[in-house]
Design a protein around this motif. Structure first.
Motif, PDB file in Angstrom:
ATOM      1  N   ALA A 196       0.814  -1.208   0.000  1.00 44.72           N
ATOM      2  CA  ALA A 196       0.000   0.000   0.000  1.00 44.72           C
ATOM      3  C   ALA A 196       0.851   1.262   0.000  1.00 44.72           C
ATOM      4  O   ALA A 196       0.367   2.343  -0.334  1.00 44.72           O
ATOM      5  N   HIS A 197       2.118   1.137   0.368  1.00 39.24           N
ATOM      6  CA  HIS A 197       3.025   2.281   0.418  1.00 39.24           C
ATOM      7  C   HIS A 197       4.037   2.167  -0.727  1.00 39.24           C
ATOM      8  O   HIS A 197       4.734   1.154  -0.831  1.00 39.24           O
ATOM      9  N   SER A 198       4.086   3.166  -1.558  1.00 42.25           N
ATOM     10  CA  SER A 198       5.107   3.194  -2.611  1.00 42.25           C
ATOM     11  C   SER A 198       6.432   3.665  -2.021  1.00 42.25           C
ATOM     12  O   SER A 198       6.481   4.273  -0.946  1.00 42.25           O
ATOM     13  N   ILE A 199       7.487   3.375  -2.747  1.00 41.92           N
ATOM     14  CA  ILE A 199       8.817   3.793  -2.277  1.00 41.92           C
ATOM     15  C   ILE A 199       8.899   5.312  -2.197  1.00 41.92           C
ATOM     16  O   ILE A 199       9.482   5.871  -1.261  1.00 41.92           O
ATOM     17  N   THR A 200       8.263   5.996  -3.142  1.00 39.45           N
ATOM     18  CA  THR A 200       8.278   7.453  -3.123  1.00 39.45           C
ATOM     19  C   THR A 200       7.557   8.011  -1.906  1.00 39.45           C
ATOM     20  O   THR A 200       8.037   8.951  -1.252  1.00 39.45           O
ATOM     21  N   SER A 201       6.395   7.413  -1.572  1.00 39.13           N
ATOM     22  CA  SER A 201       5.647   7.896  -0.410  1.00 39.13           C
ATOM     23  C   SER A 201       6.388   7.606   0.886  1.00 39.13           C
ATOM     24  O   SER A 201       6.364   8.411   1.827  1.00 39.13           O
ATOM     25  N   ILE A 202       7.065   6.467   0.951  1.00 42.23           N
ATOM     26  CA  ILE A 202       7.842   6.135   2.157  1.00 42.23           C
ATOM     27  C   ILE A 202       8.990   7.122   2.331  1.00 42.23           C
ATOM     28  O   ILE A 202       9.247   7.622   3.428  1.00 42.23           O
ATOM     29  N   ALA A 203       9.680   7.417   1.223  1.00 38.85           N
ATOM     30  CA  ALA A 203      10.802   8.359   1.286  1.00 38.85           C
ATOM     31  C   ALA A 203      10.316   9.744   1.699  1.00 38.85           C
ATOM     32  O   ALA A 203      10.947  10.415   2.523  1.00 38.85           O
ATOM     33  N   LYS A 204       9.169  10.173   1.151  1.00 37.87           N
ATOM     34  CA  LYS A 204       8.632  11.487   1.500  1.00 37.87           C
ATOM     35  C   LYS A 204       8.223  11.546   2.957  1.00 37.87           C
ATOM     36  O   LYS A 204       8.440  12.555   3.658  1.00 37.87           O
ATOM     37  N   LEU A 205       7.645  10.460   3.450  1.00 38.34           N
ATOM     38  CA  LEU A 205       7.237  10.406   4.845  1.00 38.34           C
ATOM     39  C   LEU A 205       8.438  10.492   5.791  1.00 38.34           C
ATOM     40  O   LEU A 205       8.374  11.131   6.846  1.00 38.34           O
ATOM     41  N   LEU A 206       9.540   9.882   5.399  1.00 36.00           N
ATOM     42  CA  LEU A 206      10.740   9.864   6.245  1.00 36.00           C
ATOM     43  C   LEU A 206      11.652  11.068   6.011  1.00 36.00           C
ATOM     44  O   LEU A 206      12.652  11.236   6.701  1.00 36.00           O
ATOM     45  N   GLY A 207      11.317  11.907   5.019  1.00 39.94           N
ATOM     46  CA  GLY A 207      12.104  13.108   4.768  1.00 39.94           C
ATOM     47  C   GLY A 207      13.392  12.870   4.011  1.00 39.94           C
ATOM     48  O   GLY A 207      14.355  13.641   4.162  1.00 39.94           O
ATOM     49  N   VAL A 208      13.426  11.835   3.194  1.00 40.18           N
ATOM     50  CA  VAL A 208      14.606  11.554   2.381  1.00 40.18           C
ATOM     51  C   VAL A 208      14.160  11.334   0.940  1.00 40.18           C
ATOM     52  O   VAL A 208      12.962  11.352   0.639  1.00 40.18           O
ATOM     53  N   SER A 209      15.115  11.144   0.050  1.00 37.98           N
ATOM     54  CA  SER A 209      14.790  10.876  -1.346  1.00 37.98           C
ATOM     55  C   SER A 209      14.712   9.375  -1.577  1.00 37.98           C
ATOM     56  O   SER A 209      15.305   8.590  -0.828  1.00 37.98           O
ATOM     57  N   PRO A 210      14.003   8.933  -2.638  1.00 40.42           N
ATOM     58  CA  PRO A 210      13.978   7.495  -2.949  1.00 40.42           C
ATOM     59  C   PRO A 210      15.379   6.937  -3.191  1.00 40.42           C
ATOM     60  O   PRO A 210      15.666   5.789  -2.835  1.00 40.42           O
ATOM     61  N   GLY A 211      16.259   7.744  -3.799  1.00 41.42           N
ATOM     62  CA  GLY A 211      17.624   7.275  -4.025  1.00 41.42           C
ATOM     63  C   GLY A 211      18.357   6.966  -2.733  1.00 41.42           C
ATOM     64  O   GLY A 211      19.186   6.053  -2.686  1.00 41.42           O
TER      65      GLY A 211
END
Length: 256
Positions: A217-232
């Motif tokens: 349910a969580h995309s990598i982009t949404s997880i990165a945004k939630l944690l304050g970092v970039s997907p990279g």
């Protein structure tokens, strides 16, 4: 369009059309570790006392540049005219950057055997490295160089010696800067300081990311945004990221 150049003792000769001003290679090239403010090595002539130009044309071309502080060009132009310059190129803006159209046009106009005359060295080069590089390029093109204020003339043995010393000094300063910078970087690494901006990634952040990654349910982009970092950043710090995503997707398919 052709530009007529007055010969030394005969009718004017026709110069080839100027398609584009020749740009001198003044920009610093790539350099180990990209140390800021350090330019590429200078290429010193094999024989600093070799005579150039070998066939002088006695044609003198002047170049002037307006100094800072609002001074006028008249004094420089008068000095160049008195020195026998048949044509004078003048940049009317300060040379704080590399954009000097009249200097480029002057370089393009010069041909082998000519001599470039400048009022002073600081009106021609913006730095010691810049000056040495351009004079070396003139040397390769069999063009002489004279600075009136410093009384330097590369068509004489003394003038060639002075510029050779200048080039050696510029290379020595460059090597000192390189050595000092490398020593500073090595000392910082020995104390555990790598450089760059501090990282925001810690074990708590990575643990939270690993907990959320298996959830489709969580995309990598949404997880990165939630944690304050970039997907990279997640890809770089979590080698098993794709495995965690695949595990969550297979569990979803099994449950359905």
């Amino acid at each position: 369009m052709k530009i007529a150049r007055e010969g030394p003792d005969g009718p004017p000769a026709l110069q080839k059309p100027l398609q584009q001003p020749r740009l001198f290679n003044n920009r610093p090239g790539p350099f180990v570790e990209r140390i800021a403010g350090v330019t590429s090595p200078l290429e010193l002539p094999a024989d600093p006392f070799a005579v150039f130009p070998t066939r002088p044309t006695e044609i003198r071309i002047g170049y002037a540049r307006v100094p800072t502080g609002g001074q006028k060009l008249e004094r420089q132009i008068d000095a160049l005219t008195a020195a026998g310059c048949r044509r004078i190129f003048a940049d009317k803006k300060s040379g704080k950057n590399a954009h000097r159209p009249e200097l480029n046009a002057c370089h393009a106009f010069l041909t082998a055997g000519d001599t470039l005359i400048v009022p002073s060295l600081d009106r021609y080069g913006r730095s010691l490295h810049d000056l040495i590089t351009m004079v070396a390029d003139l040397r390769q093109r069999e063009i002489g160089f004279t600075s009136l204020h410093e009384n330097l003339d590369t068509t004489t043995p003394g003038g060639r010696l002075v510029f050779h010393v200048f080039a050696a000094l510029a290379e020595f300063i460059r090597e000192l800067i390189v050595a000092g910078t490398r020593e500073g970087l090595a000392a910082a690494r020995a104390r555990g300081r790598i450089g760059g901006r501090p990282t925001v990634v810690n074990e708590d952040l990575l643990r939270a990311a690993r907990d959320m990654l298996p959830n489709p349910a969580h995309s990598i982009t949404s997880i990165a945004k939630l944690l304050g970092v970039s997907p990279g950043t997640l890809y770089n710090h979590i080698p098993e990221l794709r495995e965690l995503r695949a595990t969550g997707q297979s569990e979803q398919l099994t449950g359905s």
